[in-house]
Write a protein that holds these residues in place. Structure first.
Motif, PDB file in Angstrom:
ATOM      1  N   VAL A  43       0.839  -1.208   0.000  1.00 17.41           N
ATOM      2  CA  VAL A  43       0.000   0.000   0.000  1.00 17.41           C
ATOM      3  C   VAL A  43       0.869   1.251   0.000  1.00 17.41           C
ATOM      4  CG1 VAL A  43      -1.560   1.384   1.409  1.00 17.41           C
ATOM      5  CG2 VAL A  43      -2.003  -1.051   1.071  1.00 17.41           C
ATOM      6  N   LEU A  44       1.839   1.268   0.892  1.00 16.48           N
ATOM      7  CA  LEU A  44       2.664   2.465   0.993  1.00 16.48           C
ATOM      8  C   LEU A  44       3.440   2.711  -0.296  1.00 16.48           C
ATOM      9  CD1 LEU A  44       3.964   2.304   4.679  1.00 16.48           C
ATOM     10  CD2 LEU A  44       2.055   3.606   3.712  1.00 16.48           C
ATOM     11  N   HIS A  45       3.824   1.640  -0.911  1.00 14.90           N
ATOM     12  CA  HIS A  45       4.540   1.794  -2.179  1.00 14.90           C
ATOM     13  C   HIS A  45       3.624   2.409  -3.247  1.00 14.90           C
ATOM     14  CE1 HIS A  45       7.367   1.042  -5.398  1.00 14.90           C
ATOM     15  NE2 HIS A  45       6.405   0.442  -6.085  1.00 14.90           N
ATOM     16  N   ALA A  46       2.414   1.869  -3.320  1.00 14.47           N
ATOM     17  CA  ALA A  46       1.457   2.408  -4.283  1.00 14.47           C
ATOM     18  C   ALA A  46       1.166   3.875  -3.984  1.00 14.47           C
ATOM     19  CB  ALA A  46       0.164   1.596  -4.245  1.00 14.47           C
ATOM     20  N   ALA A  47       1.025   4.191  -2.686  1.00 16.11           N
ATOM     21  CA  ALA A  47       0.746   5.574  -2.301  1.00 16.11           C
ATOM     22  C   ALA A  47       1.876   6.484  -2.743  1.00 16.11           C
ATOM     23  CB  ALA A  47       0.562   5.668  -0.781  1.00 16.11           C
ATOM     24  N   GLU A  48       3.072   5.986  -2.593  1.00 16.87           N
ATOM     25  CA  GLU A  48       4.232   6.797  -2.964  1.00 16.87           C
ATOM     26  C   GLU A  48       4.237   7.105  -4.460  1.00 16.87           C
ATOM     27  OE1 GLU A  48       7.682   8.974  -2.630  1.00 16.87           O
ATOM     28  OE2 GLU A  48       6.306   8.242  -1.096  1.00 16.87           O
ATOM     29  N   THR A  49       3.963   6.079  -5.261  1.00 22.85           N
ATOM     30  CA  THR A  49       4.013   6.324  -6.708  1.00 22.85           C
ATOM     31  C   THR A  49       2.883   7.234  -7.164  1.00 22.85           C
ATOM     32  OG1 THR A  49       2.686   4.350  -7.179  1.00 22.85           O
ATOM     33  CG2 THR A  49       5.071   4.071  -7.143  1.00 22.85           C
ATOM     34  N   LEU A  50       1.762   7.222  -6.465  1.00 20.64           N
ATOM     35  CA  LEU A  50       0.652   8.085  -6.866  1.00 20.64           C
ATOM     36  C   LEU A  50       0.725   9.454  -6.211  1.00 20.64           C
ATOM     37  CD1 LEU A  50      -2.402   5.648  -6.844  1.00 20.64           C
ATOM     38  CD2 LEU A  50      -1.145   6.541  -8.789  1.00 20.64           C
ATOM     39  N   GLY A  51       1.619   9.602  -5.254  1.00 21.69           N
ATOM     40  CA  GLY A  51       1.683  10.866  -4.546  1.00 21.69           C
ATOM     41  C   GLY A  51       0.505  11.071  -3.625  1.00 21.69           C
ATOM     42  N   TYR A  52       0.110   9.997  -2.972  1.00 21.43           N
ATOM     43  CA  TYR A  52      -1.075  10.047  -2.118  1.00 21.43           C
ATOM     44  C   TYR A  52      -0.724  10.417  -0.688  1.00 21.43           C
ATOM     45  CZ  TYR A  52      -4.849   8.269   0.818  1.00 21.43           C
ATOM     46  OH  TYR A  52      -5.828   8.126   1.754  1.00 21.43           O
ATOM     47  N   SER A  53      -1.539  11.276  -0.113  1.00 21.23           N
ATOM     48  CA  SER A  53      -1.508  11.435   1.340  1.00 21.23           C
ATOM     49  C   SER A  53      -2.955  11.545   1.803  1.00 21.23           C
ATOM     50  CB  SER A  53      -0.707  12.672   1.738  1.00 21.23           C
ATOM     51  OG  SER A  53      -1.355  13.839   1.293  1.00 21.23           O
ATOM     52  N   PRO A  54      -3.263  10.890   2.910  1.00 17.39           N
ATOM     53  CA  PRO A  54      -4.663  10.823   3.342  1.00 17.39           C
ATOM     54  C   PRO A  54      -5.232  12.213   3.577  1.00 17.39           C
ATOM     55  CG  PRO A  54      -3.212   9.614   4.866  1.00 17.39           C
ATOM     56  CD  PRO A  54      -2.348  10.214   3.829  1.00 17.39           C
ATOM     57  N   ASN A  55      -6.468  12.396   3.261  1.00 16.23           N
ATOM     58  CA  ASN A  55      -7.141  13.679   3.434  1.00 16.23           C
ATOM     59  C   ASN A  55      -7.518  13.867   4.904  1.00 16.23           C
ATOM     60  OD1 ASN A  55      -9.080  15.728   3.603  1.00 16.23           O
ATOM     61  ND2 ASN A  55      -9.538  15.499   1.428  1.00 16.23           N
TER      62      ASN A  55
ATOM     63  N   GLU B 106      15.827  23.877   8.131  1.00 18.26           N
ATOM     64  CA  GLU B 106      15.974  23.758   6.689  1.00 18.26           C
ATOM     65  C   GLU B 106      15.704  22.356   6.128  1.00 18.26           C
ATOM     66  OE1 GLU B 106      16.700  26.015   4.339  1.00 18.26           O
ATOM     67  OE2 GLU B 106      16.481  27.630   5.797  1.00 18.26           O
ATOM     68  N   ASN B 107      16.137  21.329   6.844  1.00 19.21           N
ATOM     69  CA  ASN B 107      16.098  19.998   6.238  1.00 19.21           C
ATOM     70  C   ASN B 107      14.802  19.230   6.508  1.00 19.21           C
ATOM     71  OD1 ASN B 107      16.684  19.958   8.895  1.00 19.21           O
ATOM     72  ND2 ASN B 107      18.723  19.044   8.669  1.00 19.21           N
ATOM     73  N   SER B 108      14.103  19.582   7.561  1.00 18.50           N
ATOM     74  CA  SER B 108      12.934  18.772   7.915  1.00 18.50           C
ATOM     75  C   SER B 108      11.666  19.271   7.226  1.00 18.50           C
ATOM     76  CB  SER B 108      12.725  18.792   9.430  1.00 18.50           C
ATOM     77  OG  SER B 108      12.260  20.064   9.833  1.00 18.50           O
ATOM     78  N   THR B 109      11.765  20.343   6.475  1.00 20.76           N
ATOM     79  CA  THR B 109      10.551  20.926   5.914  1.00 20.76           C
ATOM     80  C   THR B 109       9.780  19.932   5.061  1.00 20.76           C
ATOM     81  OG1 THR B 109      12.000  21.906   4.279  1.00 20.76           O
ATOM     82  CG2 THR B 109      11.107  23.357   5.956  1.00 20.76           C
ATOM     83  N   ASP B 110      10.481  19.192   4.238  1.00 19.12           N
ATOM     84  CA  ASP B 110       9.785  18.274   3.339  1.00 19.12           C
ATOM     85  C   ASP B 110       8.809  17.373   4.078  1.00 19.12           C
ATOM     86  OD1 ASP B 110      10.892  19.194   1.034  1.00 19.12           O
ATOM     87  OD2 ASP B 110      11.407  17.195   0.306  1.00 19.12           O
ATOM     88  N   HIS B 111       9.251  16.853   5.186  1.00 22.53           N
ATOM     89  CA  HIS B 111       8.371  15.985   5.962  1.00 22.53           C
ATOM     90  C   HIS B 111       7.142  16.739   6.431  1.00 22.53           C
ATOM     91  CE1 HIS B 111       7.128  14.505  10.036  1.00 22.53           C
ATOM     92  NE2 HIS B 111       6.877  13.463   9.286  1.00 22.53           N
ATOM     93  N   HIS B 112       7.351  17.981   6.844  1.00 21.31           N
ATOM     94  CA  HIS B 112       6.221  18.752   7.344  1.00 21.31           C
ATOM     95  C   HIS B 112       5.304  19.198   6.216  1.00 21.31           C
ATOM     96  CE1 HIS B 112       7.772  18.509  11.270  1.00 21.31           C
ATOM     97  NE2 HIS B 112       8.820  19.256  11.065  1.00 21.31           N
ATOM     98  N   ILE B 113       5.876  19.360   5.040  1.00 26.52           N
ATOM     99  CA  ILE B 113       5.046  19.760   3.913  1.00 26.52           C
ATOM    100  C   ILE B 113       4.004  18.684   3.624  1.00 26.52           C
ATOM    101  CG2 ILE B 113       5.026  20.282   1.464  1.00 26.52           C
ATOM    102  CD1 ILE B 113       6.223  22.498   2.880  1.00 26.52           C
ATOM    103  N   THR B 114       4.424  17.443   3.701  1.00 24.77           N
ATOM    104  CA  THR B 114       3.451  16.363   3.495  1.00 24.77           C
ATOM    105  C   THR B 114       2.319  16.473   4.487  1.00 24.77           C
ATOM    106  OG1 THR B 114       5.347  15.137   4.351  1.00 24.77           O
ATOM    107  CG2 THR B 114       4.381  14.350   2.308  1.00 24.77           C
ATOM    108  N   GLN B 115       2.664  16.854   5.719  1.00 24.76           N
ATOM    109  CA  GLN B 115       1.619  17.028   6.718  1.00 24.76           C
ATOM    110  C   GLN B 115       0.641  18.121   6.271  1.00 24.76           C
ATOM    111  OE1 GLN B 115       3.084  18.109  10.590  1.00 24.76           O
ATOM    112  NE2 GLN B 115       1.046  18.126  11.495  1.00 24.76           N
ATOM    113  N   MET B 116       1.202  19.229   5.783  1.00 26.22           N
ATOM    114  CA  MET B 116       0.322  20.304   5.330  1.00 26.22           C
ATOM    115  C   MET B 116      -0.513  19.849   4.146  1.00 26.22           C
ATOM    116  SD  MET B 116       2.314  23.756   5.883  1.00 26.22           S
ATOM    117  CE  MET B 116       1.221  24.245   7.192  1.00 26.22           C
ATOM    118  N   MET B 117       0.088  19.035   3.295  1.00 30.00           N
ATOM    119  CA  MET B 117      -0.650  18.591   2.124  1.00 30.00           C
ATOM    120  C   MET B 117      -1.837  17.738   2.522  1.00 30.00           C
ATOM    121  SD  MET B 117       2.166  17.926  -0.848  1.00 30.00           S
ATOM    122  CE  MET B 117       0.862  17.394  -1.938  1.00 30.00           C
ATOM    123  N   SER B 118      -1.715  16.997   3.626  1.00 26.05           N
ATOM    124  CA  SER B 118      -2.875  16.202   4.021  1.00 26.05           C
ATOM    125  C   SER B 118      -3.983  17.094   4.567  1.00 26.05           C
ATOM    126  CB  SER B 118      -2.484  15.125   5.034  1.00 26.05           C
ATOM    127  OG  SER B 118      -1.749  15.667   6.080  1.00 26.05           O
TER     128      SER B 118
END
Lengths: 346, 346
Positions: A43-55, B106-118
DNA sequence: CAATATGGTGCACTCGTGTGCATAAGGGAA
DNA sequence: TTCCCTTATGCACACGAGTGCACCATATTG
């Protein structure tokens, strides 16, 4: 691949790609859920390729928790509050929460609080602003905590976290009195705020305890300009005080500037100046301000812990916590003070 | 009345109390929807008595807009960024949006961006931090704007809003040269940041144009401590410069403090100091710093306008905007400068 | 009067996710 | 073998709101 540009990637898309059901996708993101390592990996692999993050919005609908904490702040001109906000934000995100920040002048907050309530924030943190009782009741009715940092609030629903303002200011008076000061003036903050009242109370008490009477008490409204005006009033009088204790750093900086530039006074030789907050600027050699450290880190840790408990549905009764304050002595009160070595617990 | 404590008030509850359908409740909160004044009034009254406010999460699900703007910030120690954040937040809420703030190294932003994207933020504003290209692409794929304030970013997906750093710094050089300075040193910011490079470029160009060669160029990393170290290096050399131009105010404050306290220099008589940002502290009489105003208000207005357009589904192509900078002359470069009157457009 | 426009209302579908429940597969114990 | 327990999976319902569409009532026009 029907993914038009702009269309969201849903858990269903991930499920299809991974060849599992939508439930499996949900469980892959839920720690401790019944799911095999292999499925989760797929699942996580598929999510990664689709650029998915839960809403998170959809999730909050069903979990009844948003992970968002409303933070009401004002006056970021004051570096103390700027640092407070940054530390609070960092601590929150470390706990998996995100701060929705609101800047409000005193009177418009109520309107903005309603806005935060529609985002169903899990908790409310007030760093400076106040809150009407009606709003407090309405918010607390959702079993969500309201926390006031650095301000004691009257409402029963609110947990207040402050430092020990009284003994903090008492230790300032002790320090100045020990140095031989006899005519100490006080620049108060905002009359409405509990912190200012408590600091003034501590000042008055300890002055009395040391057999001294205040050489003037003026309100500076916690602002730089207000502090400057207060300094002019105090220093323009007949007899010069030998020390000016201020209810926060901002006003102390202004007092120092006015004393030096407009009255040509030497600090600390002719007049000593102290602040309260121990903000970052206090350590700059331009002011080297003796101040009281409020122990922000501990206040924030307590606040985040309290919020975390509520999010885990282990609500605590509102209460008032006081963390100890710590006098930090610098060159604004003592000639050639060694930075940092002058720390004195109170 | 089945309202258990802790249970949410839904639009259905309001509808029942008002004796209308759930649709009517929804329309009561939608400006311009087909609903009679009378029905709307009845709905709003019922909502008031129940303490109802629409669930923004549920709403976002269907409207595909959250009204939340992700703001990535760092370094609130720098009063310029603190003021920027406050102004940005205020402007956003005036536009009906709310800032979800993220503090990141500077380096941890990417991880937090995913959080914002959700959280499906409608836009992303970076005030200081950077963003990996992968994240930029992924975010921009949702047709949501990314805006970098005060920093030019390489990615095509990002709209950059900066002031005219080059001519800003050029006007500083002109100002100092006009005062007769011949040996001007430069304290650069962070090598990675475009603003620092542009300011340095402006400095070098105008120095050459005036037939001067730099009296040393040192990096101060935009921090107070870095500025102090740079000052020690510059002032500890064989020949004293007659002016030190700094790439931001924070470093300039440190330079002034070191020059005065550690080298016993008089400012501006023996050495002039200038900054860049025109932060609030620059106006304090302790430093009275000649600086370049970045026109933050206009930068923010442009950013919010850009975001508003995207929210209204009228997306604009990413582009780079430069607002004019303005030299503000104070006593750190000119004896007895009158505050405010020395403004010079560049 | 009939035909038509206009404003107001409700039904029912949709957004994307979590989770209780039923079910199935597999393994160990009696 | 039978029984039970553990683990894994999918179905189906719910969370709370916006909105297209059909429908109705009323005013306007010819």
């Amino acid at each position: 691949m029907k993914g038009k540009s702009g269309s969201q990637v849903r858990s269903l898309d991930v499920a299809r790609l991974a060849g599992v059901s939508r439930s499996a996708v949900s469980r892959a993101y839920t720690p401790g859920a019944y799911i095999s390592d292999e499925t989760r990996a797929r699942v996580l692999h598929a999510a990664e390729t689709l650029g998915y993050s839960p809403n998170a919005m959809a999730r909050s609908l069903i979990t009844r928790r948003t992970g968002i904490v409303g933070v009401v702040s004002t006056d970021l001109d004051n570096p103390f509050y700027a640092a407070l906000l940054q530390k609070l934000g960092t601590a929150l995100q470390k706990a998996g929460l995100a701060p929705l920040v609101l800047f409000g002048d005193e009177n418009s907050t109520d309107h903005h609080i309603t806005q935060m309530m529609s985002y169903r924030v899990d908790a409310l943190v007030m760093t400076n602003a106040t809150l009407s009782s009606r709003m407090a009741v309405r918010f607390a009715a959702q079993d969500k905590p309201i926390i006031a940092i650095n301000r004691l609030m009257a409402q029963d629903e609110i947990t207040s976290i402050t430092c020990d303002n009284r003994s903090g200011m008492q230790s300032v008076v002790d320090h100045l009195a020990d140095l031989g000061c006899r005519r100490i003036a006080f620049v108060a903050g905002h009359p409405d705020s509990s912190s200012s009242r408590d600091r003034e109370d501590g000042f008055l008490r300890q002055m009395a305890a040391r057999g001294l009477s205040p050489a003037g008490i003026v309100t500076g409204h916690y602002t730089h300009d207000g502090g400057a005006a207060a300094a002019r009033q105090i220093l323009g009088g007949d007899t010069l005080p030998d020390a000016i204790a201020c209810a926060n750093d901002m006003m102390a900086f202004a007092v120092m500037d006015v004393a030096r530039k407009e009255f040509g006074l030497r600090i600390p030789r002719q007049v000593k100046v102290t602040g309260f907050d121990n903000s970052g600027l206090a350590d700059w050699s331009s002011h080297a301000l003796t101040s009281v450290d409020q122990n922000v880190d501990e206040m924030i840790a307590l606040a985040v812990e309290h919020i975390g408990a509520a999010v885990r549905l282990e609500p605590r009764a509102p209460h008032h916590i006081e963390v100890p304050a710590r006098l930090v002595i610098r060159a604004s009160s003592v000639d050639q003070a060694q930075g940092g070595e002058g720390d004195v617990p109170c």
